[in-house]
Write a protein that holds these residues in place. Structure first.
Motif, PDB file in Angstrom:
ATOM      1  N   CYS A  98       0.877  -1.329   0.091  1.00 49.69           N
ATOM      2  CA  CYS A  98      -0.267  -0.229  -0.151  1.00 49.69           C
ATOM      3  C   CYS A  98       0.703   1.084   0.062  1.00 49.69           C
ATOM      4  CB  CYS A  98      -1.024  -0.001   1.096  1.00 49.69           C
ATOM      5  SG  CYS A  98      -2.093  -1.354   1.148  1.00 49.69           S
ATOM      6  N   PHE A  99       1.803   1.228   0.712  1.00 43.02           N
ATOM      7  CA  PHE A  99       2.699   2.344   0.860  1.00 43.02           C
ATOM      8  C   PHE A  99       3.989   2.418   0.040  1.00 43.02           C
ATOM      9  CE2 PHE A  99       0.022   2.395   4.608  1.00 43.02           C
ATOM     10  CZ  PHE A  99      -0.368   3.375   4.788  1.00 43.02           C
ATOM     11  N   ALA A 100       4.654   1.385   0.055  1.00 42.31           N
ATOM     12  CA  ALA A 100       6.150   1.340  -0.470  1.00 42.31           C
ATOM     13  C   ALA A 100       6.127   1.153  -2.176  1.00 42.31           C
ATOM     14  CB  ALA A 100       6.645   0.491   0.214  1.00 42.31           C
ATOM     15  N   TRP A 101       5.336   0.198  -2.485  1.00 40.23           N
ATOM     16  CA  TRP A 101       5.220  -0.358  -3.994  1.00 40.23           C
ATOM     17  C   TRP A 101       4.847   0.939  -4.905  1.00 40.23           C
ATOM     18  CZ3 TRP A 101       6.796  -4.733  -6.289  1.00 40.23           C
ATOM     19  CH2 TRP A 101       6.484  -4.955  -7.621  1.00 40.23           C
ATOM     20  N   PRO A 102       3.867   1.712  -4.472  1.00 45.33           N
ATOM     21  CA  PRO A 102       3.537   2.951  -5.576  1.00 45.33           C
ATOM     22  C   PRO A 102       4.710   3.852  -5.448  1.00 45.33           C
ATOM     23  CG  PRO A 102       1.884   2.300  -4.110  1.00 45.33           C
ATOM     24  CD  PRO A 102       2.925   1.532  -3.468  1.00 45.33           C
ATOM     25  N   GLU A 103       5.689   3.867  -4.349  1.00 47.31           N
ATOM     26  CA  GLU A 103       6.484   4.744  -4.358  1.00 47.31           C
ATOM     27  C   GLU A 103       7.882   4.320  -4.870  1.00 47.31           C
ATOM     28  OE1 GLU A 103       5.927   7.852  -3.760  1.00 47.31           O
ATOM     29  OE2 GLU A 103       3.960   7.427  -2.922  1.00 47.31           O
ATOM     30  N   ILE A 104       8.053   3.133  -5.031  1.00 50.95           N
ATOM     31  CA  ILE A 104       9.370   2.798  -5.712  1.00 50.95           C
ATOM     32  C   ILE A 104       9.773   3.459  -6.787  1.00 50.95           C
ATOM     33  CG2 ILE A 104      10.593   0.542  -6.494  1.00 50.95           C
ATOM     34  CD1 ILE A 104       9.039  -1.333  -4.743  1.00 50.95           C
ATOM     35  N   PRO A 105      11.110   3.846  -6.703  1.00 56.04           N
ATOM     36  CA  PRO A 105      11.567   4.739  -7.865  1.00 56.04           C
ATOM     37  C   PRO A 105      11.479   3.798  -9.344  1.00 56.04           C
ATOM     38  CG  PRO A 105      13.046   4.702  -6.292  1.00 56.04           C
ATOM     39  CD  PRO A 105      12.149   3.704  -5.689  1.00 56.04           C
ATOM     40  N   GLY A 106      11.356   4.428 -10.340  1.00 57.12           N
ATOM     41  CA  GLY A 106      11.185   3.947 -11.690  1.00 57.12           C
ATOM     42  C   GLY A 106      12.500   2.896 -12.264  1.00 57.12           C
ATOM     43  N   PRO A 107      13.450   3.376 -11.808  1.00 59.66           N
ATOM     44  CA  PRO A 107      14.403   2.672 -12.406  1.00 59.66           C
ATOM     45  C   PRO A 107      14.445   1.025 -11.741  1.00 59.66           C
ATOM     46  CG  PRO A 107      15.579   4.710 -11.848  1.00 59.66           C
ATOM     47  CD  PRO A 107      14.034   4.645 -11.257  1.00 59.66           C
ATOM     48  N   TYR A 108      13.870   0.943 -10.545  1.00 60.59           N
ATOM     49  CA  TYR A 108      13.816  -0.375  -9.890  1.00 60.59           C
ATOM     50  C   TYR A 108      12.876  -1.247 -10.510  1.00 60.59           C
ATOM     51  CZ  TYR A 108      17.095   1.919  -6.480  1.00 60.59           C
ATOM     52  OH  TYR A 108      17.955   2.466  -5.803  1.00 60.59           O
ATOM     53  N   LEU A 109      11.773  -0.522 -10.991  1.00 58.96           N
ATOM     54  CA  LEU A 109      10.403  -1.459 -11.623  1.00 58.96           C
ATOM     55  C   LEU A 109      10.876  -1.639 -13.082  1.00 58.96           C
ATOM     56  CD1 LEU A 109       7.445   0.169  -9.812  1.00 58.96           C
ATOM     57  CD2 LEU A 109       8.506  -1.968  -9.494  1.00 58.96           C
ATOM     58  N   SER A 110      11.972  -0.819 -13.613  1.00 59.80           N
ATOM     59  CA  SER A 110      11.889  -0.793 -15.164  1.00 59.80           C
ATOM     60  C   SER A 110      12.860  -2.082 -15.494  1.00 59.80           C
ATOM     61  CB  SER A 110      12.458   0.523 -15.691  1.00 59.80           C
ATOM     62  OG  SER A 110      13.716   0.620 -15.078  1.00 59.80           O
ATOM     63  N   ASN A 111      13.499  -2.731 -14.581  1.00 61.91           N
ATOM     64  CA  ASN A 111      14.205  -3.905 -15.106  1.00 61.91           C
ATOM     65  C   ASN A 111      14.091  -5.014 -13.913  1.00 61.91           C
ATOM     66  OD1 ASN A 111      15.418  -3.254 -12.066  1.00 61.91           O
ATOM     67  ND2 ASN A 111      16.878  -1.772 -12.811  1.00 61.91           N
ATOM     68  N   THR A 112      14.799  -6.246 -14.088  1.00 64.01           N
ATOM     69  CA  THR A 112      14.394  -7.267 -13.544  1.00 64.01           C
ATOM     70  C   THR A 112      14.531  -7.168 -11.710  1.00 64.01           C
ATOM     71  OG1 THR A 112      16.809  -7.899 -13.479  1.00 64.01           O
ATOM     72  CG2 THR A 112      15.466  -8.605 -15.283  1.00 64.01           C
ATOM     73  N   HIS A 113      14.735  -6.091 -11.281  1.00 64.36           N
ATOM     74  CA  HIS A 113      14.965  -6.246  -9.890  1.00 64.36           C
ATOM     75  C   HIS A 113      13.539  -6.468  -9.121  1.00 64.36           C
ATOM     76  CE1 HIS A 113      19.196  -5.254  -8.894  1.00 64.36           C
ATOM     77  NE2 HIS A 113      19.211  -4.240  -9.728  1.00 64.36           N
ATOM     78  N   HIS A 114      12.561  -5.963  -9.601  1.00 61.49           N
ATOM     79  CA  HIS A 114      11.047  -5.959  -9.048  1.00 61.49           C
ATOM     80  C   HIS A 114      10.607  -7.325  -9.322  1.00 61.49           C
ATOM     81  CE1 HIS A 114       9.934  -5.989 -13.232  1.00 61.49           C
ATOM     82  NE2 HIS A 114       8.904  -6.382 -13.063  1.00 61.49           N
ATOM     83  N   ILE A 115      11.335  -8.135 -10.090  1.00 58.56           N
ATOM     84  CA  ILE A 115      10.948  -9.817 -10.149  1.00 58.56           C
ATOM     85  C   ILE A 115      11.371 -10.377  -8.859  1.00 58.56           C
ATOM     86  CG2 ILE A 115      11.244 -11.933 -11.404  1.00 58.56           C
ATOM     87  CD1 ILE A 115      11.562 -10.257 -13.792  1.00 58.56           C
ATOM     88  N   PHE A 116      12.335  -9.939  -8.220  1.00 58.53           N
ATOM     89  CA  PHE A 116      12.796 -10.532  -7.000  1.00 58.53           C
ATOM     90  C   PHE A 116      11.796 -10.343  -5.744  1.00 58.53           C
ATOM     91  CE2 PHE A 116      15.427 -10.663  -2.722  1.00 58.53           C
ATOM     92  CZ  PHE A 116      16.162 -11.581  -3.319  1.00 58.53           C
ATOM     93  N   ILE A 117      10.877  -9.239  -5.996  1.00 58.51           N
ATOM     94  CA  ILE A 117      10.184  -9.186  -4.577  1.00 58.51           C
ATOM     95  C   ILE A 117       9.244 -10.295  -4.485  1.00 58.51           C
ATOM     96  CG2 ILE A 117       8.214  -7.669  -3.830  1.00 58.51           C
ATOM     97  CD1 ILE A 117       9.754  -5.264  -5.003  1.00 58.51           C
ATOM     98  N   PRO A 118       8.174 -10.581  -5.543  1.00 57.93           N
ATOM     99  CA  PRO A 118       7.193 -11.410  -5.413  1.00 57.93           C
ATOM    100  C   PRO A 118       7.792 -13.052  -5.078  1.00 57.93           C
ATOM    101  CG  PRO A 118       7.284 -10.928  -7.660  1.00 57.93           C
ATOM    102  CD  PRO A 118       8.049  -9.914  -6.834  1.00 57.93           C
ATOM    103  N   ILE A 119       9.148 -13.239  -5.773  1.00 61.39           N
ATOM    104  CA  ILE A 119       9.704 -14.376  -5.981  1.00 61.39           C
ATOM    105  C   ILE A 119      10.335 -14.507  -4.301  1.00 61.39           C
ATOM    106  CG2 ILE A 119      11.868 -15.811  -6.523  1.00 61.39           C
ATOM    107  CD1 ILE A 119      11.446 -14.653  -9.196  1.00 61.39           C
ATOM    108  N   SER A 120      10.847 -13.679  -3.594  1.00 64.16           N
ATOM    109  CA  SER A 120      11.516 -14.086  -2.394  1.00 64.16           C
ATOM    110  C   SER A 120      10.241 -14.123  -1.213  1.00 64.16           C
ATOM    111  CB  SER A 120      12.489 -12.707  -1.949  1.00 64.16           C
ATOM    112  OG  SER A 120      11.491 -11.426  -1.950  1.00 64.16           O
ATOM    113  N   ILE A 121       9.195 -13.590  -1.453  1.00 66.96           N
ATOM    114  CA  ILE A 121       7.935 -13.500  -0.632  1.00 66.96           C
ATOM    115  C   ILE A 121       7.450 -14.905  -0.720  1.00 66.96           C
ATOM    116  CG2 ILE A 121       5.584 -12.967  -0.160  1.00 66.96           C
ATOM    117  CD1 ILE A 121       6.491  -9.982  -1.008  1.00 66.96           C
TER     118      ILE A 121
END
Length: 433
Positions: A98-121
């Motif tokens: 609710c609070f962190a995901w919408p505020e993640i800077p664009g560079p972190y969501l435009s590459n493969t880094h964001h895939i690590f979040i659901p995989i690690s969970i």
């Protein structure tokens, strides 16, 4: 910051520090440090202080009732900490989405880094539930004989003594868990967070859970830090000034003051970052210690025994003695393939400053030399076996379970015989899950 912000931040900060101390404090490397002092204060001095305060306020009868209730709570296995883990995990996940995901800077969501979040969970939840439901290596009458053939008796830390509760001869490297009320093969420790013991059968799952949890928390705290840094840059707080009415001077906003301002605006996100930022390094240290023990061919239970044995050696109360007749007969009958050691460790109660009964219970060794049969009772023993040589250093005692760090890691984590609940009289090597 306003008091409402502290209401959110302060409990999370205290909880994070307490978890850090409870994870790191009991490690042997922390002995004699402030962390060990804080650990014993939390687990010993604080409960005693609470009991004394309750006696003064509520009286003896009410305090005894409370004590019995607490005893039932902490003296048995229960799912409280499992529920607490799921509440913290679920609450942190909701705050993050609710609070962190919408505020993640664009560079972190435009590459493969964001895939690590659901995989690690997903990986963390999978390994967690696997640990909770796994069999750590429970020893019963049906598989006790098979468990005795898993590891040889070193006659240093482990002797073939009966378990006073389970009524069978305890296999080497096993320990009776008072919470699970059974003996566990290759016992490491009992983890309240998974409401299960960590033993030979599930140590690989527990290490996987620690690794996935540490990586998830570490990555999450790093993302939240970058979010806060983005807030700081967007508000141009890195080059902000304010007027100090006391000094009547223009003062630049410090790094700490800027993050305090952001924390006041985002208390939930800040609390989540503090929680993850403090627990993640504790888990990394705990994971490193687990790998260190496995590489050394030991468990947490055996590490405590080695530490106690070293203390008794320094007191001059530990000697080498001939193998007792009872130990020799039992080893030959239970595991004919095991080579019987030439000598065994004996605790001398007349020399050791530690209570002999406690020493024997902790190290599974004879408490007095009288418990070791005289050399005349042993077949094939010469005059040299009759001499009790005093042990002056822990280096004189070899770890029978250390086969080299690479073999230890492979045997424990990837490939090794697991203790079956319903044995078929074989211990086939099966690949770890």
């Amino acid at each position: 910051m306003e008091w409402s912000t502290w209401v959110i931040i302060f409990p999370i900060l205290l909880f994070s520090i307490a978890v850090f101390i409870l994870l790191i404090g009991p490690l042997p490397r922390c002995r004699g440090t402030l962390l060990e002092t804080a650990y014993w204060w939390l687990t010993d001095d604080f409960p005693v202080g609470v009991k004394r305060t309750a006696l003064r306020i509520c009286g003896r009868r009410v305090t005894q009732c409370i004590g019995r209730s607490v005893g039932c709570f902490v003296g048995t296995a229960h799912p409280f900490f499992q529920a607490l883990f799921m509440v913290l995990f679920g609450g942190g996940l909701v705050i993050f989405v609710c609070f962190a995901w919408p505020e993640i800077p664009g560079p972190y969501l435009s590459n493969t880094h964001h895939i690590f979040i659901p995989i690690s969970i997903a990986l963390t939840l999978y390994t967690y539930f696997k640990c909770c439901a796994s069999d750590p290596g429970r020893i019963t009458d049906a598989n006790a004989n098979l468990a005795q053939r898993m590891f040889p008796y070193d006659l240093v830390l482990f002797n073939p003594y009966p378990c006073r509760t389970c009524k069978f001869i305890k296999p080497a490297r096993s320990k009776h868990c008072s919470l699970c009320r059974t003996c566990i093969a290759g016992m490491d420790h009992h983890c309240v967070w998974i409401n299960n013991c960590v033993g030979h059968n599930n140590i690989h799952l527990f290490v996987s859970f620690l690794a996935s949890m540490a990586s998830m928390l570490g990555y999450g705290s790093w993302l939240i830090f970058n979010i806060f840094r983005g807030f700081r840059e967007s508000a141009q707080l890195d080059d902000a000034w304010y007027y100090d009415y006391e000094t009547r001077q223009r003062v630049k906003v410090t790094w700490f003051q800027s993050y305090q301002m952001i924390l006041a605006e985002q208390p939930f996100l800040g609390a989540l970052g503090i929680l993850m930022g403090l627990i993640a390094p504790a888990l990394v240290i705990f994971l490193g210690y687990a790998f260190y023990l496995i590489a050394c061919g030991a468990t947490a239970n055996e590490s405590d025994k080695w530490s106690d044995l070293n203390a008794w050696i320094e007191d001059g109360g530990v000697r080498w003695g001939p193998v007792s007749h009872a130990n020799r007969v039992f080893i030959e009958s239970s595991n004919p393939n095991q080579r019987i050691p030439d000598r065994q460790v004996v605790i001398d109660e007349e020399v050791s400053s530690s209570p002999a009964s406690d020493a024997a219970a902790a190290a599974d060794t004879p408490s007095t030399m009288a418990e070791v049969d005289s050399p005349s009772q042993l077949e094939g023993t010469g005059p040299a076996a009759a001499e009790y040589g005093q042990i002056t250093s822990l280096e004189e005692v070899d770890n029978l379970y250390d086969h080299g760090w690479s073999t230890n890691l492979k045997y424990t984590l990837f490939w090794g015989p697991a203790l079956p609940a319903c044995p078929d009289n074989t211990l086939d090597k099966t690949k770890r899950d």
